[in-house]
Design an enzyme around this catalytic site. Structure first.
Site, mmCIF file in Angstrom:
data_model
loop_
_atom_site.group_PDB
_atom_site.id
_atom_site.type_symbol
_atom_site.label_atom_id
_atom_site.label_comp_id
_atom_site.label_asym_id
_atom_site.label_seq_id
_atom_site.Cartn_x
_atom_site.Cartn_y
_atom_site.Cartn_z
ATOM 1 N N HIS A 40 39.780 46.818 45.779
ATOM 2 C CA HIS A 40 39.814 46.824 44.323
ATOM 3 C C HIS A 40 40.763 47.860 43.728
ATOM 4 C CE1 HIS A 40 37.012 45.617 40.764
ATOM 5 N NE2 HIS A 40 38.248 45.707 40.384
ATOM 6 N N SER A 86 43.713 40.537 33.266
ATOM 7 C CA SER A 86 43.839 40.698 31.808
ATOM 8 C C SER A 86 45.156 40.087 31.334
ATOM 9 C CB SER A 86 43.748 42.174 31.415
ATOM 10 O OG SER A 86 43.546 42.332 30.034
ATOM 11 N N PRO A 87 45.420 38.814 31.692
ATOM 12 C CA PRO A 87 46.745 38.232 31.443
ATOM 13 C C PRO A 87 47.027 37.892 29.988
ATOM 14 C CG PRO A 87 45.277 36.564 32.317
ATOM 15 C CD PRO A 87 44.524 37.864 32.380
ATOM 16 N N LEU A 88 46.040 37.983 29.109
ATOM 17 C CA LEU A 88 46.243 37.603 27.711
ATOM 18 C C LEU A 88 46.361 38.813 26.798
ATOM 19 C CD1 LEU A 88 43.778 34.589 27.555
ATOM 20 C CD2 LEU A 88 46.264 34.544 27.805
ATOM 21 N N GLY A 89 46.618 39.983 27.365
ATOM 22 C CA GLY A 89 46.789 41.172 26.549
ATOM 23 C C GLY A 89 47.930 41.019 25.545
ATOM 24 N N TYR A 143 31.085 43.832 39.360
ATOM 25 C CA TYR A 143 30.943 43.110 38.095
ATOM 26 C C TYR A 143 29.453 42.902 37.794
ATOM 27 C CZ TYR A 143 35.967 42.112 38.234
ATOM 28 O OH TYR A 143 37.340 42.215 38.256
#
Length: 299
Positions: A128, A208-211, A53
């Protein structure tokens, strides 16, 4: 903040994915640290980062160094905070992503991550992504060696399928505590992996849980409520006077008792809103409406 278990560690039910604070488009240092401090103030105790990152052309570990600085400057206690990092990916100068699952690379990467985080043993270290050029069992063997050496305390894997989860369980045993896969209202291809984690007692960390969830209905964007796929999230949000993002995270928490969402944020207000999802209880009727949404498969 409600709590859930990640291995033998009790963490806040909503974590914080720090990737937006570290890659291209990141906020300045002051706002990034303020966002991390706001997360801790809100009861978040799981911070997720990775050695990859960093902006294209930057040095590995920018995100880890940021987390370490934020924890050191936080005025309250931080001993209860679990920092999870990841190894096995890299960046290219043009912004792309690479994969390197060679055992020798993973050992060096984990040791470097521990130094940047300022710890003797990394709380949670996650492989990863599987490297198609390296047998997965060899990469997992390196993680097992890191556990045996005490470089890391707990292990996780990411971007995996069910057979890979079972192989990791075989090689790492009970020291495998988590799986981090993409999962959201828009992307549910890891449903089988989520259920397997529930059966095995492994924490499932949706990245990315709010896709699929866009602007807030509270902003007067009523058109979002008519969306055939995700309008239910906006309708529930309007009735509850909360953001649809908060509804999405609360819904994720109902998918399994082992789910620990790690939404990203780049502002203190956003991370506070996400943390409040841990205490949002959805009714049976609301859950029925949200569960009825059916995104197209991404496979």
């Amino acid at each position: 903040m409600r709590y859930r278990m990640l291995g033998d560690v009790r963490v806040g039910a909503v974590g914080f994915g720090t990737m937006p604070l570290s890659i291209e488009g990141r906020p300045d240092e002051d706002r990034a640290v303020a966002t991390l401090h706001a997360a801790l103030d809100a009861g978040v105790t799981l911070l997720d980062t990775a050695d990859s990152y960093h902006p294209p052309g930057g040095a590995p570990g920018d995100g880890e160094l940021l987390v370490a600085r934020a924890l050191m400057s936080y005025p309250g206690p931080t001993d209860h905070v679990l920092v999870a990092t990841k190894g096995g990916r890299g960046r290219t100068p043009d912004g792309g992503w690479t994969v390197d699952g060679r055992p020798e690379h993973l050992r060096r990467a984990a040791e470097a991550s521990a130094l940047r985080l300022g710890v003797d043993s990394i709380g949670l270290y996650q492989l990863h992504k599987p490297d198609p050029s390296v047998p997965y069992a060899e990469s997992l063997g390196a993680v097992r060696d890191l556990l045996d050496a005490g470089t890391i305390r707990l292990a996780g894997i990411s971007n995996v399928d069910s057979p890979q989860i079972l192989l990791a369980r075989e090689i790492l045993g009970d020291r495998l505590v988590s799986v981090q896969n993409r999962y959201s209202p828009a992307v549910r291809d890891s449903e089988a992996e989520l259920r397997l984690c529930a059966d095995l007692g492994l924490a499932f960390l949706p990245w990315s849980p709010l896709g699929g969830i866009s602007r807030s209905s509270l902003d007067g964007t009523s058109a979002q409520e008519e969306d055939p796929q995700f309008g239910a999230f906006h309708r529930v949000a309007r009735s509850r006077r909360v953001s649809p993002q908060q509804v999405a995270l609360a819904w994720l928490l109902t998918r399994s008792a082992t789910v620990l969402p790690i939404p990203g944020a780049s502002r203190p207000s956003t991370v506070r809103d996400s943390a409040e999802a841990a205490d949002l209880s959805l009714s049976a009727a609301e859950l029925s409406a949200l569960n009825a949404t059916a995104p197209a498969s991404t496979k």
